[in-house]
Enzyme design. Structure first.
Site, PDB file in Angstrom:
ATOM      1  N   CYS A 225      12.198 -88.826 -11.926  1.00 40.85           N
ATOM      2  CA  CYS A 225      13.436 -89.620 -11.961  1.00 40.85           C
ATOM      3  C   CYS A 225      14.259 -89.079 -13.131  1.00 40.85           C
ATOM      4  O   CYS A 225      13.943 -88.001 -13.649  1.00 40.85           O
ATOM      5  CB  CYS A 225      13.142 -91.119 -12.064  1.00 40.85           C
ATOM      6  SG  CYS A 225      12.258 -91.620 -13.550  1.00 40.85           S
ATOM      7  N   HIS A 258      -7.991 -85.063 -21.671  1.00 42.28           N
ATOM      8  CA  HIS A 258      -8.511 -86.265 -22.344  1.00 42.28           C
ATOM      9  C   HIS A 258      -8.374 -87.532 -21.495  1.00 42.28           C
ATOM     10  O   HIS A 258      -9.212 -88.417 -21.585  1.00 42.28           O
ATOM     11  CB  HIS A 258      -7.751 -86.522 -23.653  1.00 42.28           C
ATOM     12  CG  HIS A 258      -8.126 -85.571 -24.745  1.00 42.28           C
ATOM     13  ND1 HIS A 258      -8.126 -85.918 -26.079  1.00 42.28           N
ATOM     14  CD2 HIS A 258      -8.516 -84.269 -24.715  1.00 42.28           C
ATOM     15  CE1 HIS A 258      -8.496 -84.887 -26.814  1.00 42.28           C
ATOM     16  NE2 HIS A 258      -8.727 -83.859 -26.002  1.00 42.28           N
TER      17      HIS A 258
END
Ligand SMILES: O=C(CO)[C@H](O)[C@H](O)COP(=O)(O)O
Length: 310
Positions: A225, A258
Site C-alpha cells: 500500500c 528471527h
C-alpha cells in the site's frame, strides 16, 4: 530433505494409526509436500492390524488403513522425528521419561494444535466413537500442520512455494512489477488484486492474502500500500500471520531469520522499485533460524491463542 512427524498412542492400532493416515491426506489437501508421517505405540504388538472400527471409519473417508501394521515406539523413532505428537499427556510423559533430551519436540497433539485436550481412546467402542475420534483428530491435525509449516518446520525454497500478492490502489503498479519479477524467476504467484489504480480499501486485500496463507494454499505473501503500515496492521489480525513492514533488505532478512515472518508489507510511496526488489529477494531467500527464536515465535502464537474465540 523430508521432515518427519511421529504420532504416538498406546497400541498403534487406533488413534495414532488413524492420525498418521489422516495427516497424509490432510497434508495433500493443504498442498504440503516434504512431510513424512509415521506412527507407533508405547505398548504395541508389532505387526498387529489396525482395529476393524478404525479401518471402517477411515474407509468411509476414502482412506485405506487395512495395510497398517503396528510398530513399537523406539528411541530411534523419536530421535529421527522432527516433531512427536502424542495422543495424551501420559504418552508424552512416557517418552520424556525415556528420552528427556527430546523435550523440545514432543507435545501432545492437543497442546501443539491449541485445542489443549487429550484424544481419548476409542479402543473397543462401536464405529460411531471411531468416527468422532477421526473428526477430533482431523481438527487437531489441520491446526498442527499449519503451525508446523509456519514455524519453520519446512525450509523455504522459492521455487517450491506459492506466493500470494495483494495491494491497494497506491501499491498497484509496484505489485504488477513485483509479480512480473517473481514470475520471471519461475515462482508461482497468486494475485488477489487490486486490479487498477482506482481508489480502494487496503484491508480487503490484506484479508484475502492472509486467508490464502492461513488455509495453507500459499506459504508466503507480499502486500503493498502507500506506506505498508495499513496492510501490516490488517493482515496481522489473521491468526498465524506474522507480517513485517520493511524498508531495508537487512531488516527483511531479520524478519525471516528471527521472526519467521510470512508476509512482507511494502510502502510503495517511500520505496524505489529497485529497493523493493532487493527487499523481496532477501525476504524470500532467508530461512528462519529456529532454535532460540522458535521458542519466541511460539510465544507469539500463544498470545493469539489466548485471545482466540472459542
Ligand atoms: O498506505 C496506505 C495504508 O497504510 C494506503 O495506501 C493509503 O492510506 C491510501 O491513501 P489515499 O486513499 O489517500 O491514496
Amino acid at each position: 530433505m523430508d521432515k518427519k512427524i511421529l504420532f504416538v498412542c498406546t497400541g498403534n492400532t487406533c488413534r495414532s494409526s488413524m492420525a498418521e493416515a489422516l495427516a497424509r491426506k490432510i497434508a495433500e489437501e493443504m498442498g504440503l509436500a516434504g512431510i513424512q508421517f509415521v506412527s507407533a505405540g508405547v505398548m504395541a504388538w508389532p505387526g498387529e492390524k489396525a482395529s476393524a472400527q478404525a479401518i471402517q471409519a477411515l474407509a468411509e473417508q476414502g482412506i485405506d488403513l487395512d495395510q497398517h501394521r503396528a510398530s513399537q515406539l523406539t528411541p530411534e523413532l523419536v530421535l529421527e522425528a522432527d516433531l512427536v505428537l502424542t495422543m495424551t499427556e501420559a504418552h508424552r510423559q512416557q517418552i520424556l521419561h525415556l528420552l528427556p533430551e527430546a523435550k523440545e519436540k514432543v507435545f501432545t497433539l492437543g497442546s501443539y494444535a491449541g485445542t489443549n485436550k487429550d484424544i481419548s481412546d476409542p479402543y473397543g467402542s462401536p464405529v460411531e466413537v471411531y468416527r468422532l475420534c477421526a473428526e477430533e483428530l482431523t481438527t487437531n491435525i489441520k491446526a498442527a500442520l499449519n503451525k508446523f509449516t509456519q514455524n519453520g518446520g519446512l525450509k523455504t525454497n522459492m521455487k517450491e512455494m506459492t506466493l500470494v500478492l495483494g495491494s491497494d490502489h497506491a501499491g498497484f503498479e509496484m505489485k504488477e512489477q513485483i509479480r512480473q519479477y517473481l514470475q520471471n524467476q519461475g515462482i508461482t504467484v497468486e494475485d488477489m488484486g487490486c486490479n487498477s489504480t482506482d481508489s480502494c480499501d487496503y484491508p480487503d486485500f490484506a484479508l484475502a492474502v492472509g486467508e490464502k496463507i492461513r488455509s495453507g494454499a500459499c506459504q508466503m505473501g507480499i502486500l503493498i500500500c502507500g506506506s505498508g503500515v495499513g496492510m501490516a496492521i490488517a493482515v496481522n489480525k489473521v491468526p498465524g500471520i506474522r507480517a513485517a513492514n520493511v524498508f531495508d533488505p537487512v531488516i527483511a532478512g531479520l524478519a525471516r531469520e528471527h521472526n519467521n515472518a510470512n508476509v512482507l508489507t511494502l510502502g510503495s510511496r517511500f520505496l524505489t522499485l529497485e529497493k523493493a526488489l532487493e527487499i523481496v529477494e532477501k525476504f524470500l531467500t532467508t530461512e528462519f533460524a529456529g532454535e532460540r527464536h522458535a521458542k519466541r515465535v511460539d510465544k507469539i502464537t500463544a498470545i493469539e491463542e489466548k485471545y482466540a474465540c472459542r
